[in-house]
Write a protein that holds these residues in place. Structure first.
Motif, short mmCIF file in Angstrom:
data_model
loop_
_atom_site.label_atom_id
_atom_site.label_comp_id
_atom_site.label_asym_id
_atom_site.label_seq_id
_atom_site.Cartn_x
_atom_site.Cartn_y
_atom_site.Cartn_z
N GLU A 74 0.62 -1.26 -0.05
CA GLU A 74 0.05 0.08 -0.07
C GLU A 74 0.96 1.22 0.14
N ASP A 75 2.02 1.16 0.71
CA ASP A 75 2.89 2.51 0.63
C ASP A 75 4.00 2.41 -0.38
N PRO A 78 2.70 5.06 -3.72
CA PRO A 78 2.80 6.56 -3.31
C PRO A 78 4.40 6.68 -3.41
N LEU A 81 5.85 6.56 -6.92
CA LEU A 81 5.44 7.98 -7.45
C LEU A 81 6.08 9.37 -7.13
N ARG A 82 6.58 9.40 -5.77
CA ARG A 82 7.34 10.36 -5.40
C ARG A 82 8.88 10.43 -5.72
N TRP A 127 4.51 7.44 -13.35
CA TRP A 127 5.58 8.31 -12.72
C TRP A 127 6.03 9.45 -13.71
N ARG A 130 3.60 12.15 -14.11
CA ARG A 130 3.70 13.12 -12.83
C ARG A 130 5.03 14.24 -12.95
#
Length: 175
Positions: A74-75, A78, A81-82, A127, A130
């Motif tokens: 789940e982590d 994100p 993507l960061r 990615w 973004r």
């Protein structure tokens, strides 16, 4: 160290006197948690309350392996993507995918994992969307493969341009 209870004084009055004297000396002033209610005053008694408090204070979470991996998966999205680069995003997702596949092949005891591996190309595309400013023109993925015409004649190269490899015994010297 406290003084001993005199034999002619009841226990309750002796304890009350000790508390009163300590309060007058200021022993209870500026204690951590002063004025706040006790954390679990109305909760049922738990024999391992101290262990749970210690783990909570240290920031340690004890979860079954499947739930821990669910949380990690789940982590991961994100975090990918960061990421600072597409390569880093691919690495994050790849590591989580390896763990997911391992757990799917050999499930640990506990709850069902109920997570499938991520599509690395889909995450990489997200990615790139973004971070358009960080995307560089990458060289084409096709590499130049030498043809038979590129190889010099008589050099011992095969049709793909690779050098022919002969077994060691073939190269022995005569004589």
């Amino acid at each position: 160290m406290t003084e001993r209870k005199p034999p002619d004084v009841s226990f309750d009055s002796w304890v009350d006197r000790q508390i009163h004297e300590a309060r007058e000396r200021g022993d209870f002033d500026n204690l951590p948690g002063a004025g706040r209610p006790l954390a679990a005053a109305d909760a049922p008694y738990d024999e391992t309350w101290w262990l749970k408090e210690k783990l909570r204070g240290e920031g340690i979470a004890v979860l079954p392996p499947a739930l821990r991996l669910r949380k990690e998966a789940e982590d991961a999205l994100p975090a990918a993507l960061r990421a600072r680069s597409e390569r880093e995003a691919r690495t994050i997702i790849g590591e989580v995918n390896d763990k997911i596949v391992k757990h799917l092949r050999m499930p640990p005891p506990g709850p069902i994992l109920n997570v499938k591996p991520f599509d690395v190309e889909e995450v990489a595309a997200a990615w790139r969307e973004r971070h358009p400013d960080r995307v560089r023109s990458a060289p084409s993925r096709e590499t130049h493969r030498p043809s038979a015409a590129d190889a010099p004649s008589g050099s011992g190269a095969d049709k793909a341009g690779r050098r022919e490899r002969r077994p060691r015994w073939w190269r022995r010297r005569a004589g």
